[in-house]
Write an enzyme that holds these catalytic residues in place. Structure first.
Site, PDB file in Angstrom:
ATOM      1  N   GLY A   1      -1.267   7.703   0.262  1.00 59.73           N
ATOM      2  CA  GLY A   1      -1.553   8.001   1.660  1.00 59.73           C
ATOM      3  C   GLY A   1      -0.386   7.498   2.607  1.00 59.73           C
TER       4      GLY A   1
ATOM      5  CB  VAL B   1      -5.226   9.285   8.166  1.00 58.37           C
ATOM      6  CG1 VAL B   1      -3.945   9.949   7.628  1.00 58.37           C
ATOM      7  CG2 VAL B   1      -4.882   8.748   9.548  1.00 58.37           C
TER       8      VAL B   1
ATOM      9  CB  THR C   1      -5.283   8.842   3.108  1.00 57.04           C
ATOM     10  OG1 THR C   1      -6.427   7.930   3.363  1.00 57.04           O
ATOM     11  CG2 THR C   1      -4.282   9.153   4.195  1.00 57.04           C
TER      12      THR C   1
ATOM     13  CE1 TYR D   1     -10.860  -0.297   6.620  1.00 53.92           C
ATOM     14  CE2 TYR D   1     -11.748   1.082   8.519  1.00 53.92           C
ATOM     15  CZ  TYR D   1     -10.669   0.631   7.672  1.00 53.92           C
ATOM     16  OH  TYR D   1      -9.472   1.159   7.903  1.00 53.92           O
TER      17      TYR D   1
ATOM     18  N   GLY E   1       0.912  -1.393  -0.044  1.00 55.17           N
ATOM     19  CA  GLY E   1       0.045  -0.082  -0.098  1.00 55.17           C
ATOM     20  C   GLY E   1       0.866   1.348   0.075  1.00 55.17           C
ATOM     21  CB  ALA E   2       4.410   1.722  -0.737  1.00 59.57           C
ATOM     22  CB  SER E   3       0.609   3.323  -4.791  1.00 63.11           C
ATOM     23  OG  SER E   3      -0.752   2.817  -4.356  1.00 63.11           O
TER      24      SER E   3
ATOM     25  NE  ARG F   1      -4.970  -2.612  -6.118  1.00 63.85           N
ATOM     26  CZ  ARG F   1      -6.049  -2.364  -5.880  1.00 63.85           C
ATOM     27  NH1 ARG F   1      -7.105  -3.210  -5.889  1.00 63.85           N
ATOM     28  NH2 ARG F   1      -6.349  -1.297  -5.226  1.00 63.85           N
TER      29      ARG F   1
ATOM     30  CG  ASP G   1      -4.223  -7.870  -6.143  1.00 66.04           C
ATOM     31  OD1 ASP G   1      -4.348  -7.901  -4.888  1.00 66.04           O
ATOM     32  OD2 ASP G   1      -5.163  -7.890  -6.983  1.00 66.04           O
TER      33      ASP G   1
HETATM   34  N1  LIG Z   1      -7.271   6.955   6.339  1.00 61.44           N
HETATM   35  C1  LIG Z   1      -7.533   6.741   7.441  1.00 61.44           C
HETATM   36  O1  LIG Z   1      -8.588   7.356   7.933  1.00 61.44           O
HETATM   37  C2  LIG Z   1      -7.044   5.515   8.093  1.00 61.44           C
HETATM   38  C3  LIG Z   1      -7.654   5.203   9.185  1.00 61.44           C
HETATM   39  C4  LIG Z   1      -7.278   4.003   9.913  1.00 61.44           C
HETATM   40  C5  LIG Z   1      -6.750   2.858   9.248  1.00 61.44           C
HETATM   41  N2  LIG Z   1      -6.482   3.256   7.870  1.00 61.44           N
HETATM   42  C6  LIG Z   1      -5.710   2.338   6.915  1.00 61.44           C
HETATM   43  O2  LIG Z   1      -4.554   2.769   6.580  1.00 61.44           O
HETATM   44  C7  LIG Z   1      -4.119   1.743   5.474  1.00 61.44           C
HETATM   45  C8  LIG Z   1      -3.697   2.762   4.219  1.00 61.44           C
HETATM   46  O3  LIG Z   1      -4.860   3.482   3.917  1.00 61.44           O
HETATM   47  P1  LIG Z   1      -4.534   5.128   3.430  1.00 61.44           P
HETATM   48  O4  LIG Z   1      -5.424   5.746   4.589  1.00 61.44           O
HETATM   49  O5  LIG Z   1      -3.045   5.408   3.339  1.00 61.44           O
HETATM   50  O6  LIG Z   1      -5.368   5.013   2.070  1.00 61.44           O
HETATM   51  P2  LIG Z   1      -4.785   5.059   0.507  1.00 61.44           P
HETATM   52  O7  LIG Z   1      -4.305   6.291   0.494  1.00 61.44           O
HETATM   53  O8  LIG Z   1      -6.250   4.913  -0.230  1.00 61.44           O
HETATM   54  O9  LIG Z   1      -3.900   3.897   0.352  1.00 61.44           O
HETATM   55  C9  LIG Z   1      -4.297   2.636   0.192  1.00 61.44           C
HETATM   56  C10 LIG Z   1      -3.245   1.773  -0.308  1.00 61.44           C
HETATM   57  O10 LIG Z   1      -3.493   0.433  -0.290  1.00 61.44           O
HETATM   58  C11 LIG Z   1      -3.108  -0.133  -1.676  1.00 61.44           C
HETATM   59  N3  LIG Z   1      -4.008  -1.259  -1.914  1.00 61.44           N
HETATM   60  C12 LIG Z   1      -5.244  -1.333  -1.817  1.00 61.44           C
HETATM   61  N4  LIG Z   1      -5.914  -2.444  -2.435  1.00 61.44           N
HETATM   62  C13 LIG Z   1      -4.643  -3.344  -2.681  1.00 61.44           C
HETATM   63  C14 LIG Z   1      -4.053  -4.685  -3.078  1.00 61.44           C
HETATM   64  N5  LIG Z   1      -5.326  -5.532  -3.246  1.00 61.44           N
HETATM   65  N6  LIG Z   1      -2.958  -4.933  -3.281  1.00 61.44           N
HETATM   66  C15 LIG Z   1      -1.930  -4.226  -3.069  1.00 61.44           C
HETATM   67  N7  LIG Z   1      -2.327  -2.987  -2.573  1.00 61.44           N
HETATM   68  C16 LIG Z   1      -3.491  -2.467  -2.339  1.00 61.44           C
HETATM   69  C17 LIG Z   1      -3.452   1.072  -2.444  1.00 61.44           C
HETATM   70  O11 LIG Z   1      -2.660   1.010  -3.698  1.00 61.44           O
HETATM   71  P3  LIG Z   1      -3.122   0.509  -5.219  1.00 61.44           P
HETATM   72  O12 LIG Z   1      -4.492   0.955  -5.248  1.00 61.44           O
HETATM   73  O13 LIG Z   1      -2.119   1.116  -6.054  1.00 61.44           O
HETATM   74  O14 LIG Z   1      -2.982  -1.001  -5.050  1.00 61.44           O
HETATM   75  C18 LIG Z   1      -2.946   2.191  -1.671  1.00 61.44           C
HETATM   76  O15 LIG Z   1      -1.525   2.369  -1.787  1.00 61.44           O
HETATM   77  C19 LIG Z   1      -5.329   0.848   5.097  1.00 61.44           C
HETATM   78  O16 LIG Z   1      -5.096  -0.361   5.535  1.00 61.44           O
HETATM   79  C20 LIG Z   1      -6.453   1.567   5.863  1.00 61.44           C
HETATM   80  O17 LIG Z   1      -7.410   0.770   6.021  1.00 61.44           O
HETATM   81  C21 LIG Z   1      -6.653   4.519   7.243  1.00 61.44           C
END
Ligand SMILES: NC(=O)c1ccc[n+]([C@@H]2O[C@H](COP(=O)([O-])OP(=O)(O)OC[C@H]3O[C@@H](n4cnc5c(N)ncnc54)[C@H](OP(=O)(O)O)[C@@H]3O)[C@@H](O)[C@H]2O)c1
Length: 231
Positions: free
Chosen positions: A17, A185, A187, A152, A13-15, A38, A62
């Protein structure tokens, strides 16, 4: 500049947020990074920004595909010879309500957030055991308290359990395990971006804190909310 002793952090998930922000902070702190998701083009752009192949490589993965996860680890070891930390961070959410969302989206979310995180553990544990490394998992405040109608939230409770299960399983190997539990957060996780939320870099600093402790200190959980978030 190539510095072979710089430790290696693999991030799923490095692409975007939290994962992308963590990669930036880790490189500043002296780590090399393996960027997995991905969206290969976005990962390649970020790898270039972070200094190119001596410091950062991009791997299309993935997380729901075991073959992708195995290839991710193989490419990391080929490029950098070791994995010192792995951050299973890939995930996404969906609308609350057991009559909302689609069943297909539910399935994808469970597979990504739960099965994908477990596969990342399975794929990286041999290398982490070798390096006496560090496993980190992104759960959520939603993995600590139940949100109404939120599948979720259920997936993140599973990740919280997975962190503790992995910690006990890895006891005696020297591998540390940290659960990262963000509150809200700002993102692309959200279609409508939140106000009064944390920034992705606020979580990245928490990750770096856990990573930078002495080897005998295992920071098990970090729950971070914005001050404006009550529940
Ligand atoms: N934002 C919040 O408020 C919040 C709060 C608590 C926890 N989180 C958690 O933090 C983590 C990161 O989320 P974020 O907030 O940074 O959101 P984000 O910016 O949407 O990032 C999500 C990342 O997950 C990757 N991803 C999704 N499905 C994937 C798959 N099948 N294979 C590989 N990569 C995948 C996406 O990359 P690709 O689409 O390029 O694959 C993207 O890099 C998540 O686990 C989320 O549940 C977020």
């Amino acid at each position: 500049m190539s510095t072979p002793t710089r430790p290696v952090l693999l991030i799923t998930g490095a692409s975007s947020g939290i994962g992308a922000a963590t990669a930036r902070h880790a490189v500043q702190a002296g780590w090399r990074v393996v960027l997995a998701a991905r969206s290969l083009e976005r990962l390649q752009d970020l790898a270039g920004e972070l200094g190119g192949p001596e410091t950062a490589i991009a791997v299309r993965c993935d997380v729901t595909e075991w073959e992708d996860q195995q290839r991710m680890v193989a490419e990391a070891l080929e490029a950098f010879s070791s994995i010192d930390a792995a951050f299973a961070n890939a995930g996404f959410g969906g609308p609350r309500g057991f009559l909302k969302d689609t069943t297909e989206h539910w399935k994808e979310m469970v597979l990504t957030n739960v099965y994908g995180a477990a596969l990342t553990i399975r794929a990286t544990v041999p290398a982490l055991s070798e390096s006496k490394g560090h496993l980190l998992l992104t759960s959520s405040v939603a993995g600590r308290r139940v949100l109404p109608g939120s599948l979720y939230s259920c997936t993140k409770h599973a990740v919280t359990a997975m962190g503790e299960a992995a910690r006990q399983d890895l006891h005696g190997t020297g591998v540390r395990v940290t659960l990262i539990e963000p509150g809200m957060v700002d993102t692309p996780f959200f279609d409508q971006r939140p106000t009064e939320a944390l920034a992705d870099e606020d979580i990245a600093r928490g990750v770096i804190y856990a990573l930078s402790q002495p080897p005998h200190v295992d920071v098990n959980e970090i729950l971070i909310r914005p001050i404006a978030q009550q529940g």
